[in-house]
Design a protein around this motif. Structure first.
Motif, short mmCIF file in Angstrom:
data_model
loop_
_atom_site.label_atom_id
_atom_site.label_comp_id
_atom_site.label_asym_id
_atom_site.label_seq_id
_atom_site.Cartn_x
_atom_site.Cartn_y
_atom_site.Cartn_z
N PHE A 20 0.83 -1.21 0.00
CA PHE A 20 0.00 0.00 0.00
C PHE A 20 0.86 1.26 0.00
O PHE A 20 0.64 2.17 -0.80
CB PHE A 20 -0.93 -0.01 1.22
N PHE A 21 1.85 1.30 0.90
CA PHE A 21 2.72 2.48 0.97
C PHE A 21 3.57 2.62 -0.28
O PHE A 21 3.83 3.74 -0.74
CB PHE A 21 3.60 2.42 2.22
N ALA A 22 4.02 1.50 -0.85
CA ALA A 22 4.84 1.57 -2.06
C ALA A 22 4.05 2.14 -3.23
O ALA A 22 4.52 3.05 -3.93
CB ALA A 22 5.37 0.18 -2.41
N TRP A 62 8.10 10.05 1.70
CA TRP A 62 7.77 9.49 2.99
C TRP A 62 7.05 8.15 2.83
O TRP A 62 7.38 7.17 3.52
CB TRP A 62 6.89 10.47 3.77
N ALA A 63 6.05 8.08 1.95
CA ALA A 63 5.30 6.84 1.76
C ALA A 63 6.20 5.73 1.23
O ALA A 63 6.10 4.58 1.67
CB ALA A 63 4.12 7.08 0.82
N ALA A 64 7.08 6.06 0.30
CA ALA A 64 7.99 5.04 -0.25
C ALA A 64 8.94 4.53 0.82
O ALA A 64 9.21 3.31 0.89
CB ALA A 64 8.77 5.61 -1.43
N LEU A 65 9.44 5.41 1.66
CA LEU A 65 10.33 4.96 2.73
C LEU A 65 9.58 4.17 3.81
O LEU A 65 10.17 3.28 4.44
CB LEU A 65 11.05 6.16 3.34
N MET A 66 8.30 4.46 4.01
CA MET A 66 7.49 3.64 4.90
C MET A 66 7.37 2.23 4.35
O MET A 66 7.41 1.25 5.10
CB MET A 66 6.09 4.26 5.07
N ALA A 67 7.23 2.10 3.04
CA ALA A 67 7.16 0.78 2.42
C ALA A 67 8.48 0.03 2.59
O ALA A 67 8.48 -1.17 2.89
CB ALA A 67 6.82 0.92 0.94
N VAL A 68 9.58 0.73 2.40
CA VAL A 68 10.89 0.09 2.55
C VAL A 68 11.06 -0.47 3.95
O VAL A 68 11.50 -1.63 4.12
CB VAL A 68 12.02 1.10 2.21
N ARG A 125 12.39 -8.67 0.19
CA ARG A 125 13.16 -7.73 -0.64
C ARG A 125 12.30 -6.50 -0.92
O ARG A 125 11.09 -6.60 -1.08
CB ARG A 125 13.53 -8.37 -1.97
N VAL A 126 12.93 -5.36 -1.01
CA VAL A 126 12.22 -4.13 -1.34
C VAL A 126 11.88 -4.16 -2.82
O VAL A 126 12.72 -4.45 -3.66
CB VAL A 126 13.09 -2.90 -0.99
N THR A 127 10.64 -3.85 -3.16
CA THR A 127 10.19 -3.91 -4.55
C THR A 127 10.63 -2.68 -5.34
O THR A 127 10.96 -1.64 -4.76
CB THR A 127 8.66 -4.02 -4.63
N TRP A 128 10.56 -2.82 -6.64
CA TRP A 128 10.93 -1.71 -7.52
C TRP A 128 9.93 -0.57 -7.38
O TRP A 128 10.27 0.59 -7.63
CB TRP A 128 10.99 -2.17 -8.98
#
Length: 130
Positions: A15-17, A55-61, A70-73
Protein backbone atom coordinates in the motif's frame (compact mmCIF):
# COMPACT_ATOMS: atom_id res chain seq x y z
CA UNK A 1 -2.38 8.28 14.50
CA UNK A 2 -2.06 4.60 13.75
CA UNK A 3 0.84 3.01 15.65
CA UNK A 4 3.55 1.18 13.75
CA UNK A 5 2.45 -2.19 15.15
CA UNK A 6 -0.92 -1.97 13.39
CA UNK A 7 0.56 -1.17 9.98
CA UNK A 8 3.07 -3.99 9.70
CA UNK A 9 3.16 -6.63 7.04
CA UNK A 10 3.52 -6.99 3.33
CA UNK A 11 0.03 -5.66 2.61
CA UNK A 12 0.80 -2.32 4.20
CA UNK A 13 4.20 -2.29 2.53
CA UNK A 14 2.54 -2.68 -0.86
CA UNK A 15 0.00 0.00 0.00
CA UNK A 16 2.72 2.48 0.97
CA UNK A 17 4.84 1.57 -2.06
CA UNK A 18 2.04 2.15 -4.57
CA UNK A 19 0.94 5.28 -2.73
CA UNK A 20 4.48 6.67 -2.92
CA UNK A 21 4.73 5.86 -6.62
CA UNK A 22 1.33 7.38 -7.37
CA UNK A 23 2.04 10.56 -5.45
CA UNK A 24 5.50 10.86 -6.99
CA UNK A 25 4.23 10.52 -10.56
CA UNK A 26 1.31 12.88 -9.90
CA UNK A 27 3.60 15.50 -8.35
CA UNK A 28 6.02 15.23 -11.28
CA UNK A 29 3.21 15.63 -13.82
CA UNK A 30 1.81 18.63 -11.93
CA UNK A 31 5.26 20.23 -11.69
CA UNK A 32 5.73 20.23 -15.47
CA UNK A 33 2.16 20.85 -16.68
CA UNK A 34 0.21 23.05 -14.25
CA UNK A 35 0.88 26.82 -14.42
CA UNK A 36 2.75 27.90 -11.30
CA UNK A 37 2.43 31.62 -12.17
CA UNK A 38 5.66 32.56 -10.35
CA UNK A 39 3.99 31.91 -6.99
CA UNK A 40 5.97 30.28 -4.20
CA UNK A 41 2.81 28.89 -2.64
CA UNK A 42 2.11 26.75 -5.69
CA UNK A 43 5.71 25.56 -5.79
CA UNK A 44 5.58 24.62 -2.11
CA UNK A 45 2.38 22.59 -2.56
CA UNK A 46 3.99 20.50 -5.29
CA UNK A 47 7.10 20.09 -3.13
CA UNK A 48 4.90 18.99 -0.23
CA UNK A 49 3.35 16.22 -2.30
CA UNK A 50 6.77 15.15 -3.55
CA UNK A 51 7.93 14.96 0.07
CA UNK A 52 4.86 12.93 0.95
CA UNK A 53 5.71 10.53 -1.90
CA UNK A 54 9.20 10.09 -0.48
CA UNK A 55 7.77 9.49 2.99
CA UNK A 56 5.30 6.84 1.76
CA UNK A 57 7.99 5.04 -0.25
CA UNK A 58 10.33 4.96 2.73
CA UNK A 59 7.49 3.64 4.90
CA UNK A 60 7.16 0.78 2.42
CA UNK A 61 10.89 0.09 2.55
CA UNK A 62 10.87 -0.19 6.34
CA UNK A 63 7.89 -2.54 6.29
CA UNK A 64 9.41 -4.79 3.62
CA UNK A 65 12.61 -5.04 5.65
CA UNK A 66 10.70 -5.73 8.86
CA UNK A 67 8.83 -8.54 7.09
CA UNK A 68 12.11 -10.01 5.84
CA UNK A 69 11.25 -9.40 2.20
CA UNK A 70 13.16 -7.73 -0.64
CA UNK A 71 12.22 -4.13 -1.34
CA UNK A 72 10.19 -3.91 -4.55
CA UNK A 73 10.93 -1.71 -7.52
CA UNK A 74 7.69 0.18 -6.83
CA UNK A 75 8.98 1.54 -3.52
CA UNK A 76 12.35 2.45 -5.02
CA UNK A 77 10.74 4.13 -8.04
CA UNK A 78 8.39 6.11 -5.80
CA UNK A 79 11.29 7.37 -3.71
CA UNK A 80 13.42 8.24 -6.75
CA UNK A 81 10.60 10.08 -8.54
CA UNK A 82 9.68 11.90 -5.33
CA UNK A 83 13.29 12.98 -4.77
CA UNK A 84 13.63 14.13 -8.38
CA UNK A 85 10.40 16.14 -8.17
CA UNK A 86 11.42 17.65 -4.84
CA UNK A 87 14.79 18.69 -6.30
CA UNK A 88 13.01 20.18 -9.32
CA UNK A 89 10.77 22.19 -7.00
CA UNK A 90 13.76 23.46 -5.03
CA UNK A 91 15.17 24.72 -8.32
CA UNK A 92 11.76 26.19 -9.19
CA UNK A 93 11.65 28.02 -5.84
CA UNK A 94 15.10 29.49 -6.42
CA UNK A 95 14.12 30.49 -9.98
CA UNK A 96 10.90 32.12 -8.79
CA UNK A 97 12.67 34.02 -6.00
CA UNK A 98 15.35 35.26 -8.40
CA UNK A 99 12.77 36.27 -11.02
CA UNK A 100 10.23 37.96 -8.75
CA UNK A 101 12.43 39.62 -6.14
CA UNK A 102 15.70 40.25 -7.98
CA UNK A 103 14.67 40.46 -11.63
CA UNK A 104 17.22 37.84 -12.66
CA UNK A 105 15.81 35.11 -14.84
CA UNK A 106 17.40 31.69 -14.92
CA UNK A 107 16.26 28.96 -17.33
CA UNK A 108 12.88 27.64 -16.25
CA UNK A 109 9.98 25.66 -17.64
CA UNK A 110 7.37 27.71 -19.52
CA UNK A 111 4.57 26.63 -17.17
CA UNK A 112 6.34 28.20 -14.19
CA UNK A 113 5.69 31.66 -15.68
CA UNK A 114 2.35 30.79 -17.31
CA UNK A 115 -0.63 32.51 -15.77
CA UNK A 116 1.18 35.74 -14.89
CA UNK A 117 -0.88 38.76 -15.91
CA UNK A 118 0.63 41.46 -18.10
CA UNK A 119 4.09 41.28 -19.65
CA UNK A 120 5.53 39.50 -16.62
CA UNK A 121 8.87 37.78 -16.77
CA UNK A 122 10.07 36.27 -20.02
CA UNK A 123 12.37 33.28 -19.54
CA UNK A 124 15.82 33.85 -21.01
CA UNK A 125 15.63 37.65 -20.87
CA UNK A 126 17.57 39.43 -18.16
CA UNK A 127 15.97 42.59 -16.80
CA UNK A 128 17.71 45.87 -17.51
CA UNK A 129 19.62 47.30 -14.54
CA UNK A 130 17.89 50.14 -12.77
Amino acid sequence: MIPFEHTQGVGWARFFAWTGLGLGVAALIVSVTVPLALQLGRVSVVAFFAGFAIWAALMAVSRYRAAGRRVTWVAVAGAVIGIATFALMVYAAVAVILAVYYGTVVPMLPNWTAGVGGAGVVPGVVAAPV
